[in-house]
Structure formats: structure tokens, C-alpha cells
Scaffold this motif. Structure first.
Motif, mmCIF file in Angstrom:
data_model
loop_
_atom_site.group_PDB
_atom_site.id
_atom_site.type_symbol
_atom_site.label_atom_id
_atom_site.label_comp_id
_atom_site.label_asym_id
_atom_site.label_seq_id
_atom_site.Cartn_x
_atom_site.Cartn_y
_atom_site.Cartn_z
ATOM 1 N N LYS A 52 0.737 -1.221 0.097
ATOM 2 C CA LYS A 52 -0.169 -0.010 -0.002
ATOM 3 C C LYS A 52 0.980 1.376 0.015
ATOM 4 N N THR A 53 1.674 1.336 0.851
ATOM 5 C CA THR A 53 2.623 2.469 0.909
ATOM 6 C C THR A 53 3.802 2.663 -0.261
ATOM 7 N N GLU A 54 4.120 1.525 -0.462
ATOM 8 C CA GLU A 54 4.878 1.586 -1.741
ATOM 9 C C GLU A 54 4.209 1.755 -3.098
ATOM 10 N N VAL A 134 -1.158 9.754 2.671
ATOM 11 C CA VAL A 134 -1.779 9.838 4.077
ATOM 12 C C VAL A 134 -1.594 8.519 4.654
ATOM 13 N N ASP A 135 -0.587 8.149 5.373
ATOM 14 C CA ASP A 135 -0.403 6.797 5.478
ATOM 15 C C ASP A 135 -1.050 6.342 6.933
ATOM 16 N N GLU A 136 -1.513 5.143 6.819
ATOM 17 C CA GLU A 136 -2.176 4.435 8.078
ATOM 18 C C GLU A 136 -3.095 5.337 8.632
ATOM 19 N N VAL A 137 -3.842 5.905 7.763
ATOM 20 C CA VAL A 137 -5.076 6.947 8.466
ATOM 21 C C VAL A 137 -5.880 6.206 9.445
#
Ligand SMILES: Nc1ncnc2c1ncn2[C@@H]1O[C@H](COP(=O)(O)OP(=O)(O)O)[C@@H](O)[C@H]1O
Ligand SMILES: [Mg+2]
Length: 292
Positions: A52-54, A134-137
Motif C-alpha cells: 500500500k505505502t509502496e 496519508v499513511d495508516e489513516v
């Protein structure tokens, strides 16, 4: 306000992400293309370690855009996410200008020079193409979703003392979530939704061989097969793509070219991260404990 307009087609997404080492499934590539075309934020949900982040990093690299990241955590607030006033600098300015009086100082200290932009504000200011991650909201408190809705709705931010700052260029926005809590309907409605699950065997083998070129096809295939079997066991922590890639690197380091019992026993700690999971896996694979 300009839209990002990064990609010409779904295939263009596939090719340019692949050139950056990210192998997108058809579903991922299509949704990225649509988010780009429609100028809508992309909400990516799925288990840990599925890319996801990648994905956001790869879009930024593939399009040569700046990556602005807001890492969410419990307690992240407006001052960390949006902006805050630089109080220390304001105080210095007031002290330095004591002779000119308060009115002159006040006119000065609420200008952009004294504003500390945090990721959400940073992402909508500036002229260059931008990917906002917006990571790990789901780790942030619900109030932050209200903030996101405001910013992602109009792509503008109002600073009471300063006025409204409007984005010149819409950032390509990616929100990620591990679904540890439910996000609000309002936020979901605003976004295009993409669920990324563990990849199918064919895709995972390609990912392994892209990331660890020294691993041959047969070894990659058996590695992915074993990882798939472990995922089916419903362990406390199922091995993710990150672990499969790690495992391939480990096998290469051990000089192993097949996945025999000895090799699996020696390297189990790379893919299984809880003692009770390790015990269950050993029982299932009929492995004796390491060193015995
Ligand atoms: N489709 C993919 N293509 C290439 N690498 C991938 C892919 N999916 C996962 N990975 C690998 O898995 C690792 C973990 O991905 P990450 O984005 O950190 O997971 P998440 O954010 O979903 O928890 C990345 O470093 C990357 O090497
Ligand atoms: Mg992540």
C-alpha cells in the motif's frame, strides 16, 4: 486548479510503475488510472505488507513528483497534520521589535514567514506535481478525518489570521489503512476505494524475481507456494509480500537452491514472527526444532 493527469492509460500505469519495481495487478492499475483521471483521492485498504505505502512511493517515482507524507498515529492533530504558528520565531520578532510597538509586530507575525507548514498544507502549496501520502489513516483519531475531508474536498486551507490558501495544483492523493478501525462514510464517499490483498501466486513470483533477481524461477515458485500454505493456516501474523521477498534474499544468502526441510527450519524466523506460529508451522511441516 490543475489535475495531476499523470497517466495516459491503464497500460501506461502498469509500465511506468513496473519500471520503478512496482508490479501492479489489473485492479490496482485501473484504480490508479481512474483516481488520476477523475482527480479523486485513492483509499487503499488491506493487510500489512501488501504494497500500500509502496504504491504511493512508486507513483511518485514513476511520475517524477515530490512525495509528501503524513504518517498517522494516535494523537496526530491539526498542528502536526496541517500547520502551526512558529511561536519561538514570533516571540523573537516581538522582542526584537519592542521599540516599534505591538501593532507593528502583530501585523508581521501572522504572515506566511511565521507559519510552519505540515504535510497537508505543504502538499497543496507549491507548483510542482505532488503525491500526497496519508499513511495508516486508521491509526489517527476520528477528528483527523474531518480535517482530511476539508482539505481533500476543496483543496484549500483557511488560516484564520491569514486567509484562505487555495491549491494551484491538486496533489495525487493516496490514503492507506490496515482497517484496524472503520473509517467514516463521508471519507469513503470522497475517495476511490481499492482493496489490495495478498497477490496471486503468479504475481507474487514476479515480485520476488523483480526484487531478488538471483532467485531462479523454480525456487521462487516453491517459496511462493509455501508462503501461500502458511497464509491458509491463519497464523497470528500471516507472512506478507515483504516477508516473501525477505525469505528469497535469505535463501540466496544461505546459498540454497531448493527449499528442503533443513533450509526451511533454518530460515523460518524470516517468515514466521511468533513463537506459537513457529510451533504450529513446524508441526504441520513435520520439522523438528532448530538445532535438535
Ligand atoms: N506489487 C508489488 N510490487 C513490488 N513490490 C511489492 C508489491 N507489493 C508489495 N511489495 C513489497 O512489499 C514490501 C512491503 O510493502 P509496503 O508498501 O510497505 O506494505 P504496506 O504499506 O501495505 O504495509 C515493499 O517494500 C515491496 O518490496
Ligand atoms: Mg504501509
Amino acid at each position: 486548479m490543475t489535475e495531476s493527469g499523470f497517466f495516459a492509460s491503464v497500460d501506461d500505469v502498469v509500465d511506468r510503475l513496473a519500471a520503478r519495481g512496482y508490479l501492479a495487478s489489473a485492479a490496482v492499475a485501473t484504480t490508479v488510472f481512474l483516481a488520476d483521471r477523475l482527480g479523486r483521492p485513492l483509499l487503499v485498504e488491506g493487510p500489512a505488507g501488501v504494497g500500500k505505502t509502496e504504491l504511493a512511493r512508486a507513483v511518485s517515482a514513476a511520475t517524477g513528483s515530490r512525495l509528501v507524507r503524513l504518517q498517522c498515529y494516535e494523537g496526530v492533530d491539526e498542528a502536526r497534520a496541517l500547520y502551526e504558528w512558529n511561536h519561538a520565531k514570533q516571540l523573537l520578532r516581538i522582542t526584537a521589535g519592542r521599540d516599534e510597538g505591538w501593532e507593528a509586530a502583530r501585523a508581521d507575525i501572522f504572515t506566511e514567514e511565521f507559519l510552519l507548514a505540515r504535510p497537508l498544507l505543504t502538499a497543496i502549496t507549491g507548483d510542482e506535481p505532488t503525491v500526497l501520502l496519508v499513511d495508516e489513516v486508521d491509526k489517527a483519531d476520528v477528528e483527523v478525518e474531518g480535517l482530511l475531508l476539508e482539505v481533500l474536498g476543496d483543496f484549500q486551507v483557511t488560516v484564520p489570521e491569514l486567509g484562505t490558501i487555495v491549491a494551484k495544483r491538486k496533489p495525487f492523493t493516496v490514503l492507506t489503512s490496515n482497517a484496524t478501525r472503520d473509517l467514516s462514510d463521508a471519507l469513503r464517499r470522497r475517495c476511490l476505494f481499492l482493496h489490495i490483498d495478498f497477490p496471486d501466486a503468479e504475481l507474487e513470483q514476479r515480485i520476488v524475481r523483480t526484487k531478488v533477481p538471483g532467485v531462479d524461477e523454480a525456487l521462487a515458485a516453491s517459496l511462493v507456494r509455501v508462503v501461500g500454505a502458511l497464509r491458509a493456516m491463519e497464523l497470528r501474523k500471516a507472512p506478507s509480500v515483504a516477508e516473501t521477498v525477505d525469505w528469497a534474499r535469505t535463501l540466496l544468502a544461505l546459498g540454497a537452491d531448493t527449499l528442503d526441510d533443513d533450509v526451511v527450519r533454518q530460515s523460518l524466523g524470516v517468515i514466521v514472527k511468533h513463537q506459537d506460529d513457529a510451533t504450529r508451522v513446524r508441526d504441520r511441516l513435520n520439522l523438528s526444532e532448530a538445532g535438535r
